[in-house]
Design a protein around this motif. Structure first.
Motif, PDB file in Angstrom:
ATOM      1  N   ALA A   5     -38.874 -36.261   9.976  1.00 17.72           N
ATOM      2  CA  ALA A   5     -39.116 -37.627  10.451  1.00 17.72           C
ATOM      3  C   ALA A   5     -38.848 -38.627   9.331  1.00 17.72           C
ATOM      4  O   ALA A   5     -38.209 -39.662   9.543  1.00 17.72           O
ATOM      5  CB  ALA A   5     -40.551 -37.757  10.961  1.00 17.72           C
ATOM      6  N   VAL A  24     -41.768 -30.988   9.971  1.00 16.37           N
ATOM      7  CA  VAL A  24     -41.506 -32.030  10.956  1.00 16.37           C
ATOM      8  C   VAL A  24     -41.702 -33.415  10.345  1.00 16.37           C
ATOM      9  O   VAL A  24     -40.907 -34.341  10.592  1.00 16.37           O
ATOM     10  CB  VAL A  24     -42.412 -31.843  12.206  1.00 16.37           C
ATOM     11  CG1 VAL A  24     -42.167 -32.949  13.227  1.00 16.37           C
ATOM     12  CG2 VAL A  24     -42.120 -30.478  12.835  1.00 16.37           C
ATOM     13  N   SER A  25     -42.741 -33.583   9.519  1.00 15.94           N
ATOM     14  CA  SER A  25     -42.928 -34.906   8.910  1.00 15.94           C
ATOM     15  C   SER A  25     -41.808 -35.194   7.933  1.00 15.94           C
ATOM     16  O   SER A  25     -41.353 -36.329   7.802  1.00 15.94           O
ATOM     17  CB  SER A  25     -44.305 -35.061   8.276  1.00 15.94           C
ATOM     18  OG  SER A  25     -44.417 -34.240   7.154  1.00 15.94           O
ATOM     19  N   ALA A  77     -43.247 -40.588  11.365  1.00 13.82           N
ATOM     20  CA  ALA A  77     -44.572 -40.114  11.790  1.00 13.82           C
ATOM     21  C   ALA A  77     -45.324 -39.511  10.609  1.00 13.82           C
ATOM     22  O   ALA A  77     -44.728 -38.888   9.731  1.00 13.82           O
ATOM     23  CB  ALA A  77     -44.418 -39.056  12.870  1.00 13.82           C
ATOM     24  N   PHE A  92     -40.088 -35.130  19.538  1.00 16.42           N
ATOM     25  CA  PHE A  92     -41.126 -35.933  18.877  1.00 16.42           C
ATOM     26  C   PHE A  92     -40.531 -36.827  17.790  1.00 16.42           C
ATOM     27  O   PHE A  92     -40.818 -38.035  17.732  1.00 16.42           O
ATOM     28  CB  PHE A  92     -42.192 -35.010  18.271  1.00 16.42           C
ATOM     29  CG  PHE A  92     -43.231 -35.754  17.489  1.00 16.42           C
ATOM     30  CD1 PHE A  92     -44.286 -36.379  18.128  1.00 16.42           C
ATOM     31  CD2 PHE A  92     -43.135 -35.859  16.107  1.00 16.42           C
ATOM     32  CE1 PHE A  92     -45.231 -37.095  17.413  1.00 16.42           C
ATOM     33  CE2 PHE A  92     -44.072 -36.572  15.382  1.00 16.42           C
ATOM     34  CZ  PHE A  92     -45.123 -37.198  16.035  1.00 16.42           C
ATOM     35  N   VAL A  93     -39.685 -36.252  16.934  1.00 16.27           N
ATOM     36  CA  VAL A  93     -39.130 -37.019  15.811  1.00 16.27           C
ATOM     37  C   VAL A  93     -38.211 -38.140  16.307  1.00 16.27           C
ATOM     38  O   VAL A  93     -38.179 -39.235  15.746  1.00 16.27           O
ATOM     39  CB  VAL A  93     -38.397 -36.065  14.835  1.00 16.27           C
ATOM     40  CG1 VAL A  93     -37.587 -36.834  13.814  1.00 16.27           C
ATOM     41  CG2 VAL A  93     -39.404 -35.175  14.143  1.00 16.27           C
ATOM     42  N   LEU A 115     -45.926 -28.498  10.006  1.00 20.81           N
ATOM     43  CA  LEU A 115     -46.291 -29.921   9.906  1.00 20.81           C
ATOM     44  C   LEU A 115     -45.487 -30.589   8.798  1.00 20.81           C
ATOM     45  O   LEU A 115     -44.970 -31.707   8.978  1.00 20.81           O
ATOM     46  CB  LEU A 115     -47.802 -30.060   9.629  1.00 20.81           C
ATOM     47  CG  LEU A 115     -48.726 -29.632  10.774  1.00 20.81           C
ATOM     48  CD1 LEU A 115     -50.178 -29.712  10.332  1.00 20.81           C
ATOM     49  CD2 LEU A 115     -48.499 -30.502  11.997  1.00 20.81           C
ATOM     50  N   VAL A 128     -47.892 -35.971  13.638  1.00 22.82           N
ATOM     51  CA  VAL A 128     -47.126 -34.760  13.978  1.00 22.82           C
ATOM     52  C   VAL A 128     -48.067 -33.718  14.579  1.00 22.82           C
ATOM     53  O   VAL A 128     -47.772 -33.096  15.598  1.00 22.82           O
ATOM     54  CB  VAL A 128     -46.421 -34.178  12.723  1.00 22.82           C
ATOM     55  CG1 VAL A 128     -45.760 -32.844  13.048  1.00 22.82           C
ATOM     56  CG2 VAL A 128     -45.383 -35.155  12.180  1.00 22.82           C
ATOM     57  N   ARG A 129     -49.238 -33.561  13.951  1.00 18.77           N
ATOM     58  CA  ARG A 129     -50.211 -32.569  14.434  1.00 18.77           C
ATOM     59  C   ARG A 129     -50.570 -32.862  15.897  1.00 18.77           C
ATOM     60  O   ARG A 129     -50.592 -31.955  16.727  1.00 18.77           O
ATOM     61  CB  ARG A 129     -51.480 -32.617  13.567  1.00 18.77           C
ATOM     62  CG  ARG A 129     -52.412 -31.428  13.779  1.00 18.77           C
ATOM     63  CD  ARG A 129     -53.779 -31.689  13.151  1.00 18.77           C
ATOM     64  NE  ARG A 129     -53.702 -31.980  11.745  1.00 18.77           N
ATOM     65  CZ  ARG A 129     -53.651 -31.062  10.783  1.00 18.77           C
ATOM     66  NH1 ARG A 129     -53.664 -29.790  11.113  1.00 18.77           N
ATOM     67  NH2 ARG A 129     -53.582 -31.404   9.520  1.00 18.77           N
ATOM     68  N   ALA A 131     -40.405 -30.535  18.458  1.00 18.72           N
ATOM     69  CA  ALA A 131     -40.342 -31.393  17.269  1.00 18.72           C
ATOM     70  C   ALA A 131     -39.145 -32.342  17.336  1.00 18.72           C
ATOM     71  O   ALA A 131     -39.230 -33.495  16.896  1.00 18.72           O
ATOM     72  CB  ALA A 131     -40.257 -30.516  16.019  1.00 18.72           C
TER      73      ALA A 131
END
Ligand code: FES
Ligand code: FES
Length: 206
Positions: free
Chosen positions: A201, A197-198, A171, A164-165, A194, A176-177, A161
């Motif tokens: 973000a 993480v969102s 996102a 990703f972020v 989910l 995220v998924r 994560a």
């Protein structure tokens, strides 16, 4: 047996003779088992091993020296040799993501990379992303959204994560998924993760 023969036997097995023998044996063994650094370890065909190779891994900002057989994975080197047990060994075959670490900021499965391949790269595990006193934005969001149950998959999810972020600020949940599709949670805490993480973000931090 003559007295001369007896004498030679007793000197052969005297304490001094025995210790001298060990010293010579150790010196020879030391020469035979000298470990070459990775840059000098390849034979004429470019093959490294099967014996130990000396490597330096940069883990969470620290240079760590170790001797490893070339077949040892980065995951095993981290967990068994460097006491860095955040990355977990679950499938050991690039399926679950529990072993995820960052390599130069990119999420990778450490079970499918050799330790010797990681020399010269920055390796960051969950321990290096934040600490209990100073949680990263993703770690805080996991805690706030109660995004774990047993927690075994969590270090890998936090590492994935984080990467990703950093690359996908703002996102959406769907992004995220898709972005974390390489990590599995057997407890099924996907909904919380989910959201976590969102949320991280949205707040613009990793
Ligand atoms: S332990 Fe590496 S992907 Fe599962
Ligand atoms: S929280 Fe248990 S495996 Fe994910």
């Amino acid at each position: 047996m003559s007295s001369e023969e007896k004498g030679s036997d007793s000197s052969k097995w005297s304490r001094r003779g025995f210790l001298k023998g060990i010293g010579v044996t150790s010196a020879v063994a030391g020469v035979v088992t000298a470990v070459k650094p990775l840059a000098e370890a390849a034979n004429d065909n470019g093959v490294v091993g099967p014996g130990n190779v000396a490597v330096t891994l940069k883990v969470n900002g620290q240079s760590r020296k170790l001797n490893v057989e070339p077949r040892v994975t980065l995951l095993d080197a981290l967990r068994n040799r460097l006491d860095t047990t955040g990355p977990k060994k679950v499938c050991d075959r690039a399926t679950c993501g529990a072993c995820t670490v960052l390599l130069d900021g990119k999420a990778i499965y450490s079970c499918t990379m050799l330790a010797i391949e990681a020399e010269g790269h920055e390796i960051t595990t969950v321990e290096g992303i934040g600490s209990p006193d100073k949680l990263s934005a993703v770690q805080k969001a996991f805690a706030e959204h109660d995004a774990q149950q047993c927690g075994f998959c969590t270090p890998g999810f936090v590492a994935a994560a984080t990467a990703f972020v950093r690359q996908n600020p703002n996102a959406t949940i769907e992004q995220v998924r898709a972005g974390l599709g390489g990590n599995l949670c057997r407890c099924g805490t996907y909904a919380g993760m989910l959201l976590a993480v969102s949320d991280a973000a949205k707040k613009g931090g990793a």
